[in-house]
Design an enzyme around this catalytic site. Structure first.
Site, PDB file in Angstrom:
ATOM      1  N   THR A 128      28.855 -73.447  40.189  1.00 44.92           N
ATOM      2  CA  THR A 128      29.059 -72.602  39.011  1.00 44.92           C
ATOM      3  C   THR A 128      28.575 -73.297  37.733  1.00 44.92           C
ATOM      4  O   THR A 128      28.623 -74.534  37.630  1.00 44.92           O
ATOM      5  CB  THR A 128      30.557 -72.252  38.856  1.00 44.92           C
ATOM      6  N   ASP A 129      28.186 -72.467  36.764  1.00 44.33           N
ATOM      7  CA  ASP A 129      27.789 -73.000  35.446  1.00 44.33           C
ATOM      8  C   ASP A 129      28.979 -73.615  34.714  1.00 44.33           C
ATOM      9  O   ASP A 129      28.801 -74.345  33.745  1.00 44.33           O
ATOM     10  CB  ASP A 129      27.136 -71.905  34.589  1.00 44.33           C
ATOM     11  N   GLU A 130      30.202 -73.324  35.180  1.00 40.06           N
ATOM     12  CA  GLU A 130      31.387 -73.814  34.458  1.00 40.06           C
ATOM     13  C   GLU A 130      31.518 -75.333  34.537  1.00 40.06           C
ATOM     14  O   GLU A 130      32.242 -75.939  33.766  1.00 40.06           O
ATOM     15  CB  GLU A 130      32.658 -73.125  34.981  1.00 40.06           C
ATOM     16  N   TYR A 152      39.811 -75.208  37.677  1.00 48.01           N
ATOM     17  CA  TYR A 152      38.782 -74.580  38.532  1.00 48.01           C
ATOM     18  C   TYR A 152      37.451 -75.317  38.393  1.00 48.01           C
ATOM     19  O   TYR A 152      36.847 -75.750  39.384  1.00 48.01           O
ATOM     20  CB  TYR A 152      38.620 -73.099  38.166  1.00 48.01           C
ATOM     21  N   LYS A 156      35.285 -77.582  41.174  1.00 46.80           N
ATOM     22  CA  LYS A 156      33.903 -77.261  41.569  1.00 46.80           C
ATOM     23  C   LYS A 156      32.963 -78.436  41.239  1.00 46.80           C
ATOM     24  O   LYS A 156      32.052 -78.741  42.005  1.00 46.80           O
ATOM     25  CB  LYS A 156      33.424 -75.992  40.857  1.00 46.80           C
TER      26      LYS A 156
END
Ligand code: NAD
Ligand code: TYD
Length: 341
Positions: A128-130, A152, A156
């Site tokens: 994810t870009d997060e 989260y 990741k």
């Protein structure tokens, strides 16, 4: 690549990817391996099970369970794992990070060990870009350091680091893609777009966090699936690929667009207390994936419009989820008493 284990394939993106791969590769077999948490839903795959009966199988199991992973690999002669399995909602990770550490970190480690043991051809991680954290200016490149700010995102990012370590240490054939926010069919109505669309259809308030000026890149899930397919077939081993439209939209504008498409009043917007540690902006540099020859077919606005249409046409799918006790309890816990008057 012939026999693909799609872990987390009963969720939103994984079910779209499973359908996409079976439709595009008539010689591939796909085994969905899924624990069926609150977010896993076999309704997402009902048509797949009917249409691709001889090339599709389902295993109900946990990626943290080493024996079950081994068994699925042996039974189905798996040569490739594409890992979508994760706990995925930032707000839930703030309430209770436990499952995020277990599935997203430990579960990834279990899969990597299996890739090593059975010398699989490929492991692809849906990232994810997060992991890049809040990006005040410019756009994140794949080589930028990870700086996650929610449980989260941290889980990741940990997975990405472990995958890279396995590539360097054990020469594992891995790739990672880091996607921007996905929208489209079968997204669990806790994520903002399906939540706002379904609330608006029912004339319920749309709980907009803080000032609504946060920025996301809302991409259409099938564009994302196409890019994952490209990375699987043309990506370089050991590399990371950002996937998104490379454009951005403010939450307040996304909200106005949904209301306009549904012909609903702006009075439905209900400002609520902001998410702690809310990343105000994500932005991806997508030069690398584009250089493989990929172009998203949808802008953010197109993606949201197609999503609104899908939810209007598939009420039975989301009403079954939203009418359940589990969903109602979550909604109460997450939103009760949070309104800003
Ligand atoms: P989702 O929450 O809809 O689905 C997750 C699936 O994983 C569910 O079917 C669930 O049952 C399964 N699962 C959870 N724990 C498991 C376990 N221990 N063992 C086996 N299965 C398990 O998620 P999604 O939105 O489809 O996201 C899929 C992947 O894409 C995730 O890895 C997520 O981090 C990543 N991603 C999502 C987005 C997005 O906008 N949704 C964007 C970028 C990346
Ligand atoms: P979300 O769909 O949870 O994805 P993420 O936080 O992983 O990007 O949220 C997208 C944006 O919408 C994010 O800026 C938070 C905001 N948001 C709201 O304003 N209200 C809500 O009820 C939710 C769930 C999200």
């Amino acid at each position: 690549m012939k026999n693909i284990l799609v872990t987390g394939g009963a969720g939103f993106i994984g079910s779209n990817f499973t359908r996409y791969m079976l439709e595009h590769y008539s010689n591939y077999k796909v085994v969905v391996y899924d624990k069926l948490t609150y977010a896993g839903n076999l309704d997402n795959l009902q048509d797949v099970a009917e249409r691709f009966n001889s090339r599709y199988a389902f295993a109900h199991a946990d990626i943290c369970d080493k024996e079950a992973v081994d068994q699925a690999i042996r039974e189905h002669q798996i040569d490739t794992i594409v890992n979508f399995a994760a706990d995925t909602h930032v707000d839930r990770s703030i309430m209770d990070p436990d499952a995020f550490v277990m599935t997203d970190v430990y579960g990834t480690y279990v899969l990597l060990e299996a890739v090593r043991k059975y010398q699989l051809e490929r492991y692809h991680q849906i990232g994810t870009d997060e992991v890049y954290g809040h990006v005040p200016r410019g756009a994140s490149k794949e080589a930028d350091p990870v700086a996650p700010r929610s449980p989260y995102a941290a889980s990741k990012a940990s997975a990405d680091l472990m995958i890279n370590a396995y590539h360097i240490t054990y020469n594992l054939p891995v790739t990672i893609s880091r996607g921007a926010n996905n929208v489209g069919p079968y997204q669990y109505p806790e994520k903002v777009v399906p939540l706002f669309v379904t609330n608006a259809i029912d004339n319920q308030p749309l709980p907009l966090y803080g000032d609504g000026l946060q920025v996301r890149d809302y991409q259409y899930v099938l564009d994302h699936c196409e890019a994952i397919d490209l990375v699987l077939h043309k990506g370089q081993i050991g590399e990371v690929y950002n996937i998104g439209t490379g454009t951005e939209m403010r939450n307040i504008d996304m909200t106005h667009l949904i209301l306009k498409l549904l012909n609903k009043p702006e009075a439905l917007i209900q400002p609520v207390i902001d998410r702690p540690g809310h990343d105000r902006r994500y932005a991806l540099d997508v030069t690398k994936i584009r250089s493989l020859g990929w172009e998203p077919a949808h802008t953010c606005a197109d993606a949201i419009e197609a999503t609104v249409r899908w939810y209007v046409d598939h009420e039975a799918w989301w009403r079954k989820i939203k009418s359940g006790e589990r969903y109602k309890e979550y909604y109460e816990r997450q939103y009760a008493g949070r309104e800003i008057k």
